[in-house]
Write a protein that holds these residues in place. Structure first.
Motif, PDB file in Angstrom:
ATOM      1  N   PHE A   1       0.821  -1.199   0.024  1.00  0.00           N
ATOM      2  CA  PHE A   1       0.014  -0.030   0.152  1.00  0.00           C
ATOM      3  C   PHE A   1       0.818   1.329  -0.014  1.00  0.00           C
ATOM      4  CE2 PHE A   1      -3.393  -2.734   1.946  1.00  0.00           C
ATOM      5  CZ  PHE A   1      -4.020  -2.985   0.859  1.00  0.00           C
ATOM      6  N   ARG A   2       2.240   1.262  -0.395  1.00  0.00           N
ATOM      7  CA  ARG A   2       3.114   2.307  -0.236  1.00  0.00           C
ATOM      8  C   ARG A   2       2.376   3.434  -1.182  1.00  0.00           C
ATOM      9  NH1 ARG A   2       8.325   1.794   1.961  1.00  0.00           N
ATOM     10  NH2 ARG A   2       8.050   0.498   3.747  1.00  0.00           N
ATOM     11  N   SER A   3       2.267   3.053  -2.266  1.00  0.00           N
ATOM     12  CA  SER A   3       1.822   4.082  -3.180  1.00  0.00           C
ATOM     13  C   SER A   3       0.454   4.716  -2.893  1.00  0.00           C
ATOM     14  CB  SER A   3       1.272   3.438  -4.736  1.00  0.00           C
ATOM     15  OG  SER A   3       0.119   2.572  -4.705  1.00  0.00           O
ATOM     16  N   ILE A   4      -0.528   4.075  -1.957  1.00  0.00           N
ATOM     17  CA  ILE A   4      -1.358   4.851  -1.348  1.00  0.00           C
ATOM     18  C   ILE A   4      -1.003   5.858  -0.241  1.00  0.00           C
ATOM     19  CG2 ILE A   4      -3.852   4.518   0.038  1.00  0.00           C
ATOM     20  CD1 ILE A   4      -4.117   1.864  -1.607  1.00  0.00           C
ATOM     21  N   THR A   5      -0.109   5.230   0.383  1.00  0.00           N
ATOM     22  CA  THR A   5       0.392   5.906   1.540  1.00  0.00           C
ATOM     23  C   THR A   5       1.044   7.140   1.099  1.00  0.00           C
ATOM     24  OG1 THR A   5       0.894   3.744   2.593  1.00  0.00           O
ATOM     25  CG2 THR A   5       1.942   5.934   3.551  1.00  0.00           C
ATOM     26  N   ARG A   6       1.727   7.083  -0.029  1.00  0.00           N
ATOM     27  CA  ARG A   6       2.337   8.202  -0.553  1.00  0.00           C
ATOM     28  C   ARG A   6       1.743   9.341  -0.888  1.00  0.00           C
ATOM     29  NH1 ARG A   6       5.491   4.244  -4.074  1.00  0.00           N
ATOM     30  NH2 ARG A   6       7.335   3.705  -2.941  1.00  0.00           N
ATOM     31  N   SER A   7       0.372   9.054  -1.226  1.00  0.00           N
ATOM     32  CA  SER A   7      -0.505  10.214  -1.571  1.00  0.00           C
ATOM     33  C   SER A   7      -0.926  11.051  -0.207  1.00  0.00           C
ATOM     34  CB  SER A   7      -1.626   9.936  -2.362  1.00  0.00           C
ATOM     35  OG  SER A   7      -2.617   9.105  -1.295  1.00  0.00           O
ATOM     36  N   TYR A   8      -0.452  10.656   0.927  1.00  0.00           N
ATOM     37  CA  TYR A   8      -0.957  11.209   1.994  1.00  0.00           C
ATOM     38  C   TYR A   8       0.250  12.257   2.607  1.00  0.00           C
ATOM     39  CZ  TYR A   8      -5.100   8.611   2.000  1.00  0.00           C
ATOM     40  OH  TYR A   8      -6.292   8.057   1.579  1.00  0.00           O
ATOM     41  N   TYR A   9       1.264  11.894   2.100  1.00  0.00           N
ATOM     42  CA  TYR A   9       2.636  12.640   2.551  1.00  0.00           C
ATOM     43  C   TYR A   9       2.301  14.118   2.202  1.00  0.00           C
ATOM     44  CZ  TYR A   9       5.699   8.584   3.586  1.00  0.00           C
ATOM     45  OH  TYR A   9       6.006   7.505   3.792  1.00  0.00           O
ATOM     46  N   ARG A  10       1.952  14.316   0.780  1.00  0.00           N
ATOM     47  CA  ARG A  10       1.745  15.721   0.209  1.00  0.00           C
ATOM     48  C   ARG A  10       0.522  16.108   1.211  1.00  0.00           C
ATOM     49  NH1 ARG A  10       2.115  15.108  -5.202  1.00  0.00           N
ATOM     50  NH2 ARG A  10       1.299  13.169  -4.852  1.00  0.00           N
ATOM     51  N   GLY A  11       0.979  17.541   1.684  1.00  0.00           N
ATOM     52  CA  GLY A  11       0.297  18.462   2.394  1.00  0.00           C
ATOM     53  C   GLY A  11       0.140  17.948   3.967  1.00  0.00           C
ATOM     54  N   ALA A  12       1.159  17.164   4.407  1.00  0.00           N
ATOM     55  CA  ALA A  12       1.212  16.944   5.839  1.00  0.00           C
ATOM     56  C   ALA A  12       2.510  17.780   6.435  1.00  0.00           C
ATOM     57  CB  ALA A  12       1.682  15.374   6.117  1.00  0.00           C
ATOM     58  N   ALA A  13       2.121  18.234   7.676  1.00  0.00           N
ATOM     59  CA  ALA A  13       3.111  19.297   8.333  1.00  0.00           C
ATOM     60  C   ALA A  13       4.041  18.455   9.146  1.00  0.00           C
ATOM     61  CB  ALA A  13       2.364  20.515   9.115  1.00  0.00           C
ATOM     62  N   GLY A  14       3.383  17.380   9.671  1.00  0.00           N
ATOM     63  CA  GLY A  14       4.149  16.637  10.631  1.00  0.00           C
ATOM     64  C   GLY A  14       4.121  15.039  10.359  1.00  0.00           C
ATOM     65  N   ALA A  15       5.291  14.206  10.624  1.00  0.00           N
ATOM     66  CA  ALA A  15       4.978  12.963  10.435  1.00  0.00           C
ATOM     67  C   ALA A  15       5.588  11.964  11.616  1.00  0.00           C
ATOM     68  CB  ALA A  15       5.904  12.470   9.128  1.00  0.00           C
ATOM     69  N   LEU A  16       4.916  11.255  12.064  1.00  0.00           N
ATOM     70  CA  LEU A  16       5.497  10.317  13.213  1.00  0.00           C
ATOM     71  C   LEU A  16       5.927   9.009  12.652  1.00  0.00           C
ATOM     72  CD1 LEU A  16       2.724  10.425  16.168  1.00  0.00           C
ATOM     73  CD2 LEU A  16       4.539  12.081  15.497  1.00  0.00           C
ATOM     74  N   LEU A  17       7.265   8.944  12.551  1.00  0.00           N
ATOM     75  CA  LEU A  17       7.847   7.730  11.816  1.00  0.00           C
ATOM     76  C   LEU A  17       7.867   6.519  13.033  1.00  0.00           C
ATOM     77  CD1 LEU A  17       9.138   6.028   9.770  1.00  0.00           C
ATOM     78  CD2 LEU A  17      11.239   7.384  10.032  1.00  0.00           C
ATOM     79  N   VAL A  18       7.309   5.423  13.022  1.00  0.00           N
ATOM     80  CA  VAL A  18       7.272   4.577  13.938  1.00  0.00           C
ATOM     81  C   VAL A  18       8.032   3.513  13.730  1.00  0.00           C
ATOM     82  CG1 VAL A  18       5.636   3.545  15.733  1.00  0.00           C
ATOM     83  CG2 VAL A  18       4.830   5.473  14.675  1.00  0.00           C
ATOM     84  N   TYR A  19       8.869   3.133  14.739  1.00  0.00           N
ATOM     85  CA  TYR A  19       9.245   1.308  14.633  1.00  0.00           C
ATOM     86  C   TYR A  19       9.025   0.910  16.085  1.00  0.00           C
ATOM     87  CZ  TYR A  19      13.308   2.988  17.389  1.00  0.00           C
ATOM     88  OH  TYR A  19      14.433   3.305  18.329  1.00  0.00           O
ATOM     89  N   ASP A  20       9.369  -0.595  16.065  1.00  0.00           N
ATOM     90  CA  ASP A  20       8.918  -1.255  17.315  1.00  0.00           C
ATOM     91  C   ASP A  20      10.037  -1.790  17.695  1.00  0.00           C
ATOM     92  OD1 ASP A  20       8.337  -3.360  18.909  1.00  0.00           O
ATOM     93  OD2 ASP A  20       6.956  -4.392  17.442  1.00  0.00           O
ATOM     94  N   ILE A  21      10.523  -1.459  19.186  1.00  0.00           N
ATOM     95  CA  ILE A  21      11.766  -1.559  19.509  1.00  0.00           C
ATOM     96  C   ILE A  21      11.838  -3.113  19.796  1.00  0.00           C
ATOM     97  CG2 ILE A  21      11.997   0.456  20.766  1.00  0.00           C
ATOM     98  CD1 ILE A  21      11.497  -1.452  23.333  1.00  0.00           C
TER      99      ILE A  21
END
Lengths: 734, 216
Positions: free
Chosen positions: B68-88
């Motif tokens: 679903f990366r390509s769908i996700t990509r469309s949501y980057y546009r017009g985002a002021a902030g991103a939370l990039l999450v990983y699992d410790i």
């Protein structure tokens, strides 16, 4: 399982009964010589209902078909004859191999003749030869062959076949490819090695999906189909982090041989080969999952691995007596699934038929959020007698919708979802109510199948994706998305030279009347010319500000949007009523269809380019043949079978590309197709209608067609498709 | 409810790292151990206060699967902030961060504030990624970093709010052009009249900046 069956069983149609009552004396109107075998096409055979009724007890109850099949096989008949006689039943053991051979179109003398097998040099020199040998041995050891000699010979046969197959194709053997399982299923029949080779290679070629390098299309396709019919189940499996390839790879790679018991598998293949549809296995897969749905959903506490093992083993639980029912249900799923996926992926997976440009999908299958439907399928859905009916929901911003949209499309403002969730939910509820109304009114705008349409540009379609995701999260079935969005629709209209104002509605479209398509494209400020992708950039530039303005007004004025938006933008409330009272506006496609006929019903002598005609998207097949215009005079003819009609053309004597249309008959008017066993190339088609209990024959045509079997098969399958889809639809509407 | 600004966020990261749980904890203050996989994209919103200003956070929670990366990509546009999450507790989710970051940088506005979050820090016994590694990665790529737990709610508020502060500060510094919505920031109704323009009088008040500094 019982419940599923109940839901899916279609009521018998009138057509069926009426065909069965076709009086025999009709026979006399055809010049069939005494003793000739003739048959009534529709009344006999392979109605979905017949299949259900027959089941297992059939062999003892009504065994006449078995001697008939035996005789036909003795006469070395083909797939068509087997289907006709066996009509989707499980085959008797003693006829099985020969019937399969007929269905798979393996030459009757394949064992003697120099088959591909003989072109193998006999060298066991594959890179992974030792792995192969080891696996063959392991497999044979668990087979219940009696003597060591038998075991050795079977093992050597299997190894030879795979080695020959790989060597002649210059590929290496890949363990876990499903090949051994296929051969294991075949080795029981003790075929000569070269014939075993033929069976193996034909099954692989016809029915085992050939996939991309990552072998992933088929599983995504399968997942999308499951998602389409049962989003809740699909989401459950997804949430357990079990990807579909983990359990279904062996199902598809071995055509269920790896997972079924032997006697079940024989029955599965009996019917599979008769159906002659490589995609069917995915629908069987869906039935298998559905048959265990409750058990699957109960496994909430399972680990990923446990669930995966459970899923993988489902086919093993299928008994031979289930098989006929499974097929019946699988076929019901098949006809209630938009066919874009099949059409677009046929070549990728089964590599035999070219995909017409209108049937290609823009989105790569693994990235699809839900089932994509081509513009072609959406636009032609209204004109076809068969296929899924769509309830198209346009999710673009209101001003874009207002300036131009598919004439049957309803509007839903996707941004409302972010602005005001309750208002959005209310709008969706109203839309679904409208859908119900439209279906009840039998409007062309109505349909069980929801199809969401966006603009076709990534930046804007985030809202459509969000709406689609919301529907799926709510486990709404039959959710699809218009592939390529509105932009693809504009492109399609231009590419097919359709009159824009028949397909589109909206302010800018009305203005465009008489001015042709380029004006229609104005709402998106894109001229519908040049290439579709070339326009993307400019269109995005021009469209983005519109969307932004919209967001601006909503965000700065949320109260206003709450109160006015649902009422104004969801035109759903009034549209079905329109459909009821002013059908002429909504049934645009029907009008167009009539126009089409007008254009085509030329008086005798009017020539048209038949090569162009057969490129029409709805044309399924065409046959160059001869028509008997009297008992002893035959003239060149061209028989064209489309999704809805049979056309008879008379080629021009001096212009090879031109022809005159002699007749056009609806497939639904076919009363009988008669073919003679002695001259199988000669077929007689009778057209007519039922008036009360009387059959009125309106026309009879006789053709001499070299590939008569193919022609009959094409007509028969299409008629059955139309009938079963109509049944499906009737049922859905109840 | 009226607000001074609206910030658009996106939550990204591998499937199963707890993106939806973080969102649910932040918007609903609850934890749901078993939940359905995110289909496509989901959406949440909450009002917060920074420097006495009401700020609406509009948060898009995406599906983590590769397909679903390509769908996700469309949501980057017009985002002021991103939370990039990983699992410790899952090393692979940490190793995939570079891909996510590349994707984010390529498809978003250059000013997007990215917060790196090591989630599930309550599961200390199963830890596979050291806190220092997370810090180092964040430093190297110019991100803010925080370990959090959607289960215990530890640092969840902070993660969302600190990101918002960072964005807010950038607005004060004039880095963000708030007239351009492609940056994922919108002026609230009270600022909406075009005459006010710019950063808006209220936004630049002296009190606000000192207060926000104190919180950090």
């Amino acid at each position: 399982m019982a419940e599923v069956k109940e839901n899916l069983k279609a009521p018998p149609t009138e057509r069926q009964t009426s065909k069965e009552s076709s009086p025999e004396d009709l026979e006399s109107t055809v010049n069939s010589a005494p003793g000739d075998e003739s048959w009534t096409m529709v009344s006999e055979s392979s109605m979905p209902d017949d299949m259900a009724a027959d089941g297992e007890g059939e062999n003892s109850k009504n065994p006449e078909w078995i001697p008939e099949l035996r005789q036909a096989l003795d006469e070395q008949c083909g797939l068509f004859e087997v289907c006709r006689i066996a009509s989707g039943r499980v085959l008797p053991e003693d006829l099985r191999v020969r019937a399969w051979q007929a269905c798979l179109d393996i030459p009757w003398n394949a064992d003697e003749q120099s088959s591909n097998f003989s072109s193998w040099d006999g060298m066991f020199s594959l890179e992974s030869q030792s792995v192969l040998r080891e696996q063959c041995k392991k497999m044979i050891d668990k087979c219940d062959l009696e003597t060591e000699v038998e075991k050795l010979s079977a093992q050597s046969d299997i190894e030879s076949v795979i080695t020959a197959f790989c060597s002649t194709r210059k590929v290496d053997y890949v363990p876990h490819s499903g090949w051994l399982e296929i051969l294991e299923a075949l080795v029981h029949f003790e075929l000569p090695t070269s014939l075993l080779y033929e069976f193996f290679s034909v099954i692989l070629k016809k029915y085992v999906p050939k996939d991309g390098p990552k072998n992933e299309v088929i599983h995504h396709l399968f997942r999308l189909i499951v998602l389409y019919h049962d989003p809740e189940l699909c989401n459950f499996i997804d949430s357990k982090r079990v990807t579909f390839d983990k359990f279904s790879t062996t199902w598809f790679a071995s055509l269920l041989a790896a997972s079924c018991k032997v006697d079940t598998l024989n029955a599965v293949w009996d019917i599979y080969f008769q159906n002659d549809d490589p995609f069917l296995v995915m629908f069987l897969g869906l039935v298998l999952l559905e048959s265990q749905r409750d058990q699957i959903m109960e496994r909430k506490e399972d680990s990923k691995e446990e669930l995966c093992t459970f899923l993988k083993e489902i086919p093993a639980g299928m008994a031979p007596e289930d098989v006929v029912d499974f097929y019946e249900i699988a076929n019901s799923y098949l006809v209630t699934t938009p066919k874009s996926l099949r059409e677009a992926n046929w070549t990728t997976l089964f590599g035999s038929r070219p995909v017409s440009p209108t049937k290609r999908l823009h989105i790569p299958i693994p990235q699809a959020l839900c089932l994509p439907v081509t513009t072609d399928e959406i636009v032609t859905a209204a004109t076809r007698h068969s296929g899924c009916r769509f309830f198209v929901i346009d999710c673009r911003p209101p001003e874009q919708y207002n300036s131009g949209h598919l004439v049957t499309a309803f509007h839903l403002d996707a941004q409302l979802l972010i602005q005001d969730a309750p208002a959005f939910n209310a709008a969706v509820d109203r839309l679904l109510a409208s859908q119900k109304q439209a279906i009840e009114a039998n409007s062309v705008a109505g349909g069980e199948h929801l199809c969401f349409m966006g603009s076709g540009f990534e930046a804007e379609d985030q809202y459509v994706h969000m709406v689609v995701a919301r529907m799926l999260q709510r486990h709404h079935k039959y959710v699809s998305v218009a592939d390529g969005g509105y932009e693809a629709l504009l492109f399609y209209i231009e590419a097919n030279a359709l009159e824009a104002d028949r397909v589109l509605a909206g302010t800018d479209v009305k203005k465009a009347k008489g001015k042709q398509t380029e004006v229609v494209a104005k709402p998106t400020a894109v001229t519908a010319s040049s290439s579709f992708f070339g326009k993307l950039t400019s269109a995005m530039k021009t469209q983005l500000p519109i969307v932004k303005d919209k967001i601006a007004t909503y965000i700065s004025n949320p109260q206003a949007s709450t109160s006015s938006a649902p009422v104004r933008h969801v035109s759903a409330d009034d549209r079905p009523r329109k459909a009821q009272y002013r059908p002429q506006n909504v049934f645009v496609f029907d009008e167009e269809d009539e126009d089409y006929e007008d254009k085509l019903d030329l008086s005798d002598g009017d020539l048209q380019n038949w090569k162009e005609f057969i490129r029409r998207p709805d044309v399924l097949a065409h046959f160059e043949c001869r028509e008997y215009v009297s008992n002893d005079q035959a003239v060149p003819a061209l028989l064209v079978i489309s999704e809805t009609d049979i056309y008879n053309f008379r080629p021009s004597a001096d212009q090879p590309e031109m022809a005159t249309m002699i007749s056009q008959h609806s497939l639904m008017d076919v009363l009988k197709i008669v073919c003679r066993r002695k001259i199988p190339e000669l077929i007689t088609i009778k057209y007519g209608t039922m008036e009360g209990r009387d059959v009125v024959v309106t026309d009879i045509e006789r053709f001499y067609i070299a590939k008569s079997g193919d022609a009959i098969k094409a007509m028969k399958l299409q008629i059955l498709k139309i009938i079963s889809e109509n049944e499906g639809r009737q049922f859905e509407m109840e | 409810m009226s607000y001074a600004y609206l910030f658009k966020y996106i939550i990204i990261g591998d499937t199963g790292v707890g993106k939806s749980c973080l969102l649910l904890q932040f918007t609903d203050k609850r934890f749901q151990p078993v939940h359905d996989l995110t289909i496509g994209v989901e959406f949440g919103a909450r009002m917060i206060t920074i420097a006495g200003k009401q700020i609406k956070l509009q948060i898009w929670d995406t599906a983590g699967q590769e397909s679903f990366r390509s769908i996700t990509r469309s949501y980057y546009r017009g985002a002021a902030g991103a939370l990039l999450v990983y699992d410790i507790t899952r090393r692979d989710t940490f190793e995939h961060l570079t891909n996510w970051l590349e994707d984010a940088r390529q498809h978003s506005s250059s000013n997007m504030v990215i917060m790196l979050i090591g989630n599930k820090c309550d599961l200390e016994s199963r830890r596979e990624v050291k806190k220092e590694e997370g810090e180092a990665f964040a430093r190297e790529h110019g991100m803010i970093f925080m370990e959090a737990s959607a289960k215990t709610a530890q640092n969840v508020e902070e993660a969302f709010i600190n990101t918002a502060k960072e964005i807010y500060d950038k607005i004060q510094e004039g880095v963000f052009d708030i007239q351009n919505e492609a940056n994922g920031i919108k002026l609230g109704p009270e600022h909406a009249s075009p005459g006010v323009g710019g950063g808006g009088a209220g936004a630049r008040g002296p009190g606000s900046s000192s207060q926000s500094g104190g919180c950090c």
